[in-house]
Design a protein around this motif. Structure first.
Motif: not given
Length: 336
Positions: A228-245
């Motif tokens: 499940v952790t690998a799925c989250i890392q693979a399919f959620i773009p890192r740019e979208e994650l960084l925009s939350l911070a």
């Protein structure tokens, strides 16, 4: 009657029976997805997380089996301090001298609690051990050579949270939080000892048989959590994650959420966090480094396998709250 290991794993493989008809009817464009970048990243991340955590799970089940075969219940009761304050300090010290990762800590603590260790001592050991040990200390100092305040914040906050939660467990948890009853465990051990076939049970063969059973019990949750952790890392773009911070509070929430999702080993998470040194202040980095070893996705699943659901939920809420508040204080004290 003991269930063979194959049948314990069987429910996790049953969904594969439905995979083959889907692949047979899938168009070529769908089959091309199997070779996409995201799927390749999923496989790489999954294998990386699994191989990184597996040695520590093996170490944990081996230590757990050694405790089961060779350590007597009276020894555990005699060595554990009766007073809660020395008890949690003893557990924190035990975490400093026993370098076991969070993946292998859960079977060890469960076995110690079944041997008679009080719950508040076991939980303190469970939370402090993955962080307050020489291996993690050395890795953190190496990753943040030019920022020693982050190492100080990580070790200090981890110690304070482990001790605080240990005292809270002593004050509020009166019943056994384990799914398995200590009385049932004692009766099982006594029944096994009364049978002639177990007259010489303290052998290396029985050690590895017990370790195999523990590995099957805990390993399936590691596999599921890593996937499940690998799925989250693979399919959620890192740019979208960084925009939350972007905000002062959301940076803490982002780093804590990232630590939960990435499920990194405590011996290597400092090197991942060091990549954010120029993006975040001390507080968010410390929250990442403390929350991850105490509570991430795969650890949550493994906790759920060993402890009662209500206890796991309460423990998770307290950990998240204390890490958030403590990292805010650490950011103020350490000049973030």
């Amino acid at each position: 009657m003991k269930i063979p290991a194959f049948f314990k794993w069987l429910p996790f493989f049953l969904p594969l029976l439905f995979l083959f008809p889907a692949l047979m009817t899938m168009p070529r464009s769908g089959l091309a997805l199997l070779g996409s970048t995201e799927v390749q990243q999923l496989k790489t991340v999954f294998i990386g997380i699994f191989l990184e955590a597996l040695p520590f799970v093996l170490l944990g089940v081996l230590i757990s089996s050694l405790l089961q075969i060779f350590v007597k219940e009276e020894w555990v009761r005699r060595l554990t301090p009766k007073n809660p304050v020395p008890g949690v300090l003893f557990a924190s010290l035990l975490g400093m001298i026993l370098p076991v990762c969070e993946c292998g800590m859960i079977p060890v603590v469960r076995r110690l609690m079944l041997k008679g260790m009080p719950a508040y001592v076991g939980i303190t050991f469970l939370l402090s051990g993955p962080i307050l040990n020489p291996v993690v200390l050395a890795a953190t100092m190496m990753a943040f050579r030019s920022h020693p305040e982050i190492t100080i914040g990580r070790m200090g906050l981890a110690f304070m949270i482990a001790v605080t939660i240990g005292l809270l467990v002593f004050a509020f948890v009166k019943n056994n939080p384990l799914k398995r009853s200590i009385h049932d465990f004692t009766a099982e051990v006594e029944a096994a000892g009364s049978r002639p076939s177990h007259a010489h049970s303290k052998t290396w063969r029985s050690l590895f048989v017990h370790a195999g059973d523990e590995m099957v019990d805990m390993g399936k949750y590691l596999v599921l959590g890593a996937f499940v952790t690998a799925c989250i890392q693979a399919f959620i773009p890192r740019e979208e994650l960084l925009s939350l911070a972007s905000g002062p509070i959301s940076s803490y929430l982002f780093m804590m959420g990232l630590a939960f999702v990435l499920s990194l080993c405590s011996t290597s998470d400092a090197f991942v966090a060091s990549a954010f040194t120029h993006t975040f202040t001390v507080g968010p980095l410390v929250s990442f480094l403390v929350l991850g070893p105490m509570l991430d996705f795969k650890t949550l699943l493994m906790l759920s396998a060993a402890f009662k659901t209500r206890f796991v939920i309460a423990l998770s809420v307290v950990i998240v709250t204390l890490v958030f508040v403590g990292s805010l204080i650490a950011n103020i004290l350490l000049g973030g």
